[in-house]
Design a protein around this motif. Structure first.
Motif, PDB file in Angstrom:
ATOM      1  N   PHE A   1       0.848  -1.188   0.000  1.00 14.49           N
ATOM      2  CA  PHE A   1       0.000   0.000   0.000  1.00 14.49           C
ATOM      3  C   PHE A   1       0.883   1.237   0.000  1.00 14.49           C
ATOM      4  CE2 PHE A   1      -3.051  -3.044   1.712  1.00 14.49           C
ATOM      5  CZ  PHE A   1      -4.220  -2.676   1.068  1.00 14.49           C
ATOM      6  N   GLY A   2       0.590   2.180  -0.893  1.00 13.64           N
ATOM      7  CA  GLY A   2       1.237   3.481  -0.857  1.00 13.64           C
ATOM      8  C   GLY A   2       0.358   4.483  -0.135  1.00 13.64           C
ATOM      9  N   VAL A   3       0.794   5.746  -0.077  1.00 12.18           N
ATOM     10  CA  VAL A   3      -0.080   6.816   0.393  1.00 12.18           C
ATOM     11  C   VAL A   3      -1.332   6.787  -0.482  1.00 12.18           C
ATOM     12  CG1 VAL A   3      -0.293   9.309   0.722  1.00 12.18           C
ATOM     13  CG2 VAL A   3       1.898   8.174   1.172  1.00 12.18           C
ATOM     14  N   PRO A   4      -2.546   6.867   0.085  1.00 16.23           N
ATOM     15  CA  PRO A   4      -3.755   6.569  -0.688  1.00 16.23           C
ATOM     16  C   PRO A   4      -4.118   7.579  -1.783  1.00 16.23           C
ATOM     17  CG  PRO A   4      -4.159   6.321   1.671  1.00 16.23           C
ATOM     18  CD  PRO A   4      -2.826   6.964   1.519  1.00 16.23           C
ATOM     19  N   TRP A   5      -3.532   8.746  -1.796  1.00 17.78           N
ATOM     20  CA  TRP A   5      -3.798   9.718  -2.856  1.00 17.78           C
ATOM     21  C   TRP A   5      -2.517  10.503  -3.126  1.00 17.78           C
ATOM     22  CZ3 TRP A   5      -4.511  10.539   2.173  1.00 17.78           C
ATOM     23  CH2 TRP A   5      -4.208  11.788   2.717  1.00 17.78           C
ATOM     24  N   THR A   6      -2.458  11.117  -4.282  1.00 22.23           N
ATOM     25  CA  THR A   6      -1.301  11.911  -4.667  1.00 22.23           C
ATOM     26  C   THR A   6      -1.656  13.397  -4.614  1.00 22.23           C
ATOM     27  OG1 THR A   6      -1.896  11.922  -7.011  1.00 22.23           O
ATOM     28  CG2 THR A   6      -0.523  10.091  -6.219  1.00 22.23           C
ATOM     29  N   GLY A   7      -0.662  14.250  -4.859  1.00 24.42           N
ATOM     30  CA  GLY A   7      -0.909  15.686  -4.947  1.00 24.42           C
ATOM     31  C   GLY A   7      -1.164  16.345  -3.617  1.00 24.42           C
TER      32      GLY A   7
END
Length: 282
Positions: free
Chosen positions: A62-68
């Motif tokens: 799992f990565g950070v759930p959203w970008t930007g």
């Protein structure tokens, strides 16, 4: 919805968690989960997708759930019992500091001790994800600007934070010091952000236990207050403070060392697990 990004660092795919807890691939619907997907209208479109038609992704990181994420705003001493363990009165107004975006880390990625660190500490926190631009919004309207919520570990180096002069930021923004996720849980699934249990274990021993009901300043107050001093944009993250049980407050104080593990979670928002590793230069 529970939105996720899964895959190797830099190659994550957007997804969502189905009712059986499996990750469904959203990459055929949206290329990425970024600020433009966090508005009420965009989230409603995602909610309308036939989940059963989406491919199931194999188990992956799992990565950070959203970008930007444009900025990470954090709130200090926002639980009265945590302020007491720090030997300080509850603040009269929210204490605001910033965490560096370069500290962002997947929820189960390793946390690296900074060079020379002897006082790295843990802090389970409720993260608030902004979905609509907020500038000097009222407390009554504040939650309508929230896309959803997540788990954050506000890892902190206390010597850097408190003994090295200046502001708290230098103890808060070290690389890997902001694990986020595993999920971004949309606002409709969290009817009351002031009724969530939080916990954190170190080496399988319970260190922190609390509830967002005991925040000095609740989520609506914080969104409104912060928006008076800086415009909040979609994708911005507010870390709302930690309950008691941090290492600095133990008697004697207890800090993280290489090989330690942290496991933490919030009701309905999922769990994280990190192993602490020694410093290595990038």
């Amino acid at each position: 919805m529970k939105l996720v990004r899964v895959g190797a660092p830099g190659a994550e795919r957007p997804g969502l968690i189905d009712t059986q807890g499996r990750v469904r691939d959203l990459s055929g619907v949206v290329s990425e989960l970024g600020p433009q997907q966090l508005s009420d209208a965009a989230l409603a479109r995602l909610a309308g997708v036939d989940m059963a038609s989406l491919p199931v992704l194999p188990d992956a990181r799992f990565g950070v759930p959203w970008t930007g994420i444009g900025k990470i705003i954090a709130i200090g001493l926002n639980y009265a019992d945590h302020a007491a363990e720090a030997g300080l009165p509850p603040p009269a107004e929210p204490i605001i500091f910033l965490k560096a975006n370069s500290a962002l880390n997947g929820p189960n990625d390793a946390v690296m001790l900074p060079r020379g660190s002897e006082k790295t500490d843990w802090e389970v926190e409720l993260g608030v994800v902004i979905g609509k631009t907020a500038s000097d919004v009222s407390r009554e309207a504040a939650l309508s600007h929230v896309a959803g919520y997540c788990v954050v570990n506000d890892v902190s180096e206390r010597e850097f934070q408190l003994e090295r002069g200046g502001t708290w930021d230098k103890g808060k923004g070290c690389d890997t010091f902001c694990p986020v996720g595993p999920w971004l849980v949309t606002r409709d699934e969290v009817p009351d952000p002031q009724a969530l249990g939080l916990w954190l274990d170190v080496n399988d021993e319970r260190a922190q236990r609390g509830n967002t009901a005991t925040m000095v300043f609740g989520v609506a107050h914080l969104v409104s207050y912060v928006s008076r001093f800086m415009t909040l944009h979609p994708g911005d993250l507010i870390c709302t403070g930690t309950p008691p049980g941090v290492g600095m407050g133990a008697k004697p104080p207890r800090y993280l060392k290489a090989g330690d593990t942290m496991r933490l979670g919030i009701d309905g928002l999922g769990e994280q697990m990190q192993t602490v590793v020694a410093y290595t230069k990038a």
